[in-house]
Design a protein around this motif. Sequence first.
Motif, PDB file in Angstrom:
ATOM      1  N   SER A  90       0.829  -1.199   0.000  1.00 12.78           N
ATOM      2  CA  SER A  90       0.000   0.000   0.000  1.00 12.78           C
ATOM      3  C   SER A  90       0.867   1.253   0.000  1.00 12.78           C
ATOM      4  O   SER A  90       2.075   1.202   0.279  1.00 12.78           O
ATOM      5  N   THR A  91       0.235   2.391  -0.282  1.00 14.30           N
ATOM      6  CA  THR A  91       0.961   3.656  -0.260  1.00 14.30           C
ATOM      7  C   THR A  91       1.488   3.974   1.134  1.00 14.30           C
ATOM      8  O   THR A  91       2.479   4.687   1.272  1.00 14.30           O
ATOM      9  N   MET A  92       0.849   3.432   2.157  1.00 16.26           N
ATOM     10  CA  MET A  92       1.309   3.673   3.524  1.00 16.26           C
ATOM     11  C   MET A  92       2.723   3.158   3.744  1.00 16.26           C
ATOM     12  O   MET A  92       3.455   3.652   4.607  1.00 16.26           O
ATOM     13  N   ALA A  93       3.144   2.174   2.925  1.00 18.42           N
ATOM     14  CA  ALA A  93       4.489   1.607   3.079  1.00 18.42           C
ATOM     15  C   ALA A  93       5.561   2.668   2.841  1.00 18.42           C
ATOM     16  O   ALA A  93       6.647   2.607   3.430  1.00 18.42           O
ATOM     17  N   VAL A  94       5.279   3.633   1.981  1.00 22.76           N
ATOM     18  CA  VAL A  94       6.245   4.708   1.717  1.00 22.76           C
ATOM     19  C   VAL A  94       6.481   5.518   2.991  1.00 22.76           C
ATOM     20  O   VAL A  94       7.611   5.908   3.300  1.00 22.76           O
ATOM     21  N   TYR A  95       5.418   5.766   3.742  1.00 20.99           N
ATOM     22  CA  TYR A  95       5.541   6.519   4.994  1.00 20.99           C
ATOM     23  C   TYR A  95       6.168   5.662   6.086  1.00 20.99           C
ATOM     24  O   TYR A  95       6.978   6.141   6.888  1.00 20.99           O
ATOM     25  N   THR A  96       5.817   4.379   6.095  1.00 25.91           N
ATOM     26  CA  THR A  96       6.363   3.483   7.118  1.00 25.91           C
ATOM     27  C   THR A  96       7.873   3.360   7.009  1.00 25.91           C
ATOM     28  O   THR A  96       8.592   3.387   8.005  1.00 25.91           O
ATOM     29  N   HIS A  97       8.362   3.241   5.782  1.00 24.78           N
ATOM     30  CA  HIS A  97       9.786   2.980   5.581  1.00 24.78           C
ATOM     31  C   HIS A  97      10.634   4.225   5.357  1.00 24.78           C
ATOM     32  O   HIS A  97      11.836   4.222   5.635  1.00 24.78           O
ATOM     33  N   PHE A  98      10.000   5.312   4.858  1.00 24.31           N
ATOM     34  CA  PHE A  98      10.788   6.489   4.492  1.00 24.31           C
ATOM     35  C   PHE A  98      10.253   7.804   5.042  1.00 24.31           C
ATOM     36  O   PHE A  98      10.890   8.842   4.867  1.00 24.31           O
ATOM     37  N   GLY A  99       9.105   7.754   5.667  1.00 25.02           N
ATOM     38  CA  GLY A  99       8.518   8.971   6.198  1.00 25.02           C
ATOM     39  C   GLY A  99       7.852   9.832   5.146  1.00 25.02           C
ATOM     40  O   GLY A  99       7.375  10.927   5.442  1.00 25.02           O
ATOM     41  N   GLY A 100       7.831   9.367   3.901  1.00 23.50           N
ATOM     42  CA  GLY A 100       7.208  10.119   2.824  1.00 23.50           C
ATOM     43  C   GLY A 100       8.039  10.051   1.560  1.00 23.50           C
ATOM     44  O   GLY A 100       9.107   9.415   1.514  1.00 23.50           O
TER      45      GLY A 100
END
Length: 206
Positions: free
Chosen positions: A39-49
């Motif tokens: 999901s797009t949330m993975a970008v925030y989980t792993h990189f903060g955005g």
Amino acid sequence: MVRQKDPLVRALLVNRAAHLLGARSPVTLRSLVAGTGVSTMAVYTHFGGIDGLWSAVRQEGFTRLAAALDALPTTRDPVHDLAALGVAYLTTAEANPDLYRTMFDTHAPLDDPAAADATLARLTTAAARATSAARFHPDTDPAALATRTWIIGHGLASLTTTGPLPRTALTHAVPLLTALFTSAGDTPTRATRSVRRAYRDLLSDR
């Protein structure tokens, strides 16, 4: 609930972002995860955005380059070793063309700028060894010579790996580096021999 980071997902997103940039495709959260199963949330989980993702992509490129340079053995011929670092630069760019383009096509800040600077420092060390061994003039500036060596490698990699020239253009590295090292004080014969030895495997399929 804190989401757990998955190294495989992180690597997937880094490679996906580099590929999209290399393909000149629009990079959005949706395009990043399209077809990946995350999901797009993975970008925030792993990189903060998205900004953190680009920083990670650039850093990964320099990390792989540093690993390739570190893997090279030190020989009794410092000019060969300096040229061999250029070979490692070219082969790393060929093996990771999307990451290579991202290293220089984006302006995201690096997580560890010193690690990136260390890649050029390895060339500077080799140039200093060659100067100490009297292969170059005693007043040679190792950092300046390393930079010129890097410029030759970067130009060829950019034109053959992500640009318009065929891979056979890499043969130009031999006369270009030979001329550079000769101008620094080496003899044409010794410089040619050292450079050709370093580039032998890279050019063996010509």
